[in-house]
Enzyme design. Structure first.
Site, PDB file in Angstrom:
ATOM      1  N   GLY A   1       0.898  -1.197   0.037  1.00  0.00           N
ATOM      2  CA  GLY A   1       0.048  -0.029  -0.035  1.00  0.00           C
ATOM      3  C   GLY A   1       0.743   1.134  -0.090  1.00  0.00           C
ATOM      4  N   GLY A   2       0.751   2.159   0.844  1.00  0.00           N
ATOM      5  CA  GLY A   2       1.319   3.240   1.094  1.00  0.00           C
ATOM      6  C   GLY A   2       0.349   4.589   0.639  1.00  0.00           C
TER       7      GLY A   2
ATOM      8  N   GLU B   1      -4.293   3.796   3.287  1.00  0.00           N
ATOM      9  CA  GLU B   1      -4.567   4.913   3.596  1.00  0.00           C
ATOM     10  C   GLU B   1      -5.753   5.733   2.813  1.00  0.00           C
ATOM     11  OE1 GLU B   1      -1.024   7.154   3.827  1.00  0.00           O
ATOM     12  OE2 GLU B   1       0.199   5.452   4.425  1.00  0.00           O
ATOM     13  N   TYR B   2      -6.968   5.623   3.390  1.00  0.00           N
ATOM     14  CA  TYR B   2      -7.532   4.904   4.625  1.00  0.00           C
ATOM     15  C   TYR B   2      -9.013   4.291   4.326  1.00  0.00           C
ATOM     16  CZ  TYR B   2      -3.761   7.674   6.686  1.00  0.00           C
ATOM     17  OH  TYR B   2      -2.810   8.150   7.193  1.00  0.00           O
TER      18      TYR B   2
END
Length: 223
Positions: A123-124, A164-165
């Protein structure tokens, strides 16, 4: 939160990587960063350390290589980041030229630090595939199967979910994300348990109250 084999919370997280400091060599900078924490005891808790692979792109004093990671300061080290292929709904290597060679070096840290767990963070801040991924059982199953193959292939000890998120409209989320994220975690946990290698699931979550209320079923995720 750790919805894997343990319900203990993670008391500390660190981002590993250094900015250039003129006039000081890499060893001096690393020692300054690490020394205050050398006597810190984990005391039965967990310390998760994120290694941002962007540190590998930097040159000279600004570079921070995998072998520089102070594995004695962490119980869990997360390699950041893998992504989501929104065509196949499988885990995606973001930079094959950098990431693939780095994975073996990252998981090899366990030879120097036998108590360290190495995880792949997925992700990130720029990843926008989660909401669509978790929206159907078929996509979740495809993703989970690819994660199992990935973790087996590269020798990781589990994954870190960095969405996120969930439920956040400003990052492409929808209200259904909250329940769908639970389904993903539960199905991942069942699949990991069936493999029987003790793989763990961790997650990076927001501490903003509105994000927590809208995106995380905290009691269920902590089971």
């Amino acid at each position: 939160m750790s919805p894997g084999s343990s319900t203990e919370s993670y008391p500390a997280f660190a981002h590993i990587g250094l900015r250039e400091k003129p006039g000081k060599n890499l060893n001096q900078v690393k020692d300054e960063v690490s020394q205050p924490y050398r006597t810190t005891e984990v005391n039965g808790g967990r310390v998760g350390c994120y290694f941002n692979k962007w540190a590998l792109y930097r040159n000279d004093v600004g570079q921070f290589a995998i072998e520089n990671i102070p594995g004695d300061l962490c119980t869990h080290a997360m390699y950041s980041f893998a992504g989501i292929n929104t065509n196949t709904w499988q885990i995606k290597i973001n930079d094959e030229g950098i990431d693939e060679p780095a994975y073996s070096s990252f998981t090899a840290l366990k030879q120097r630090f036998p108590n360290l767990k190495t995880l792949i963070a997925i992700g990130g801040g720029g990843e926008r595939g989660f909401s669509s991924l978790v929206s159907t059982q078929a996509r979740r199953e495809t993703f989970i199967n690819s994660v199992i193959d990935f973790v087996n292939k590269y020798g990781f000890d589990g994954i870190d979910l960095d969405w996120e998120y969930p439920g956040s409209a400003d990052t492409g989320g929808v209200p259904e994300d909250k329940n769908n994220f639970v389904y993903l975690v539960q199905e991942l946990k069942a699949a990991f348990n069936s493999v029987g290698k003790g793989w763990e699931i961790t997650m990076a979550v927001s501490l903003v109250e509105s994000y927590v209320r809208g995106g995380y079923d905290v009691p269920v995720l902590c089971k």
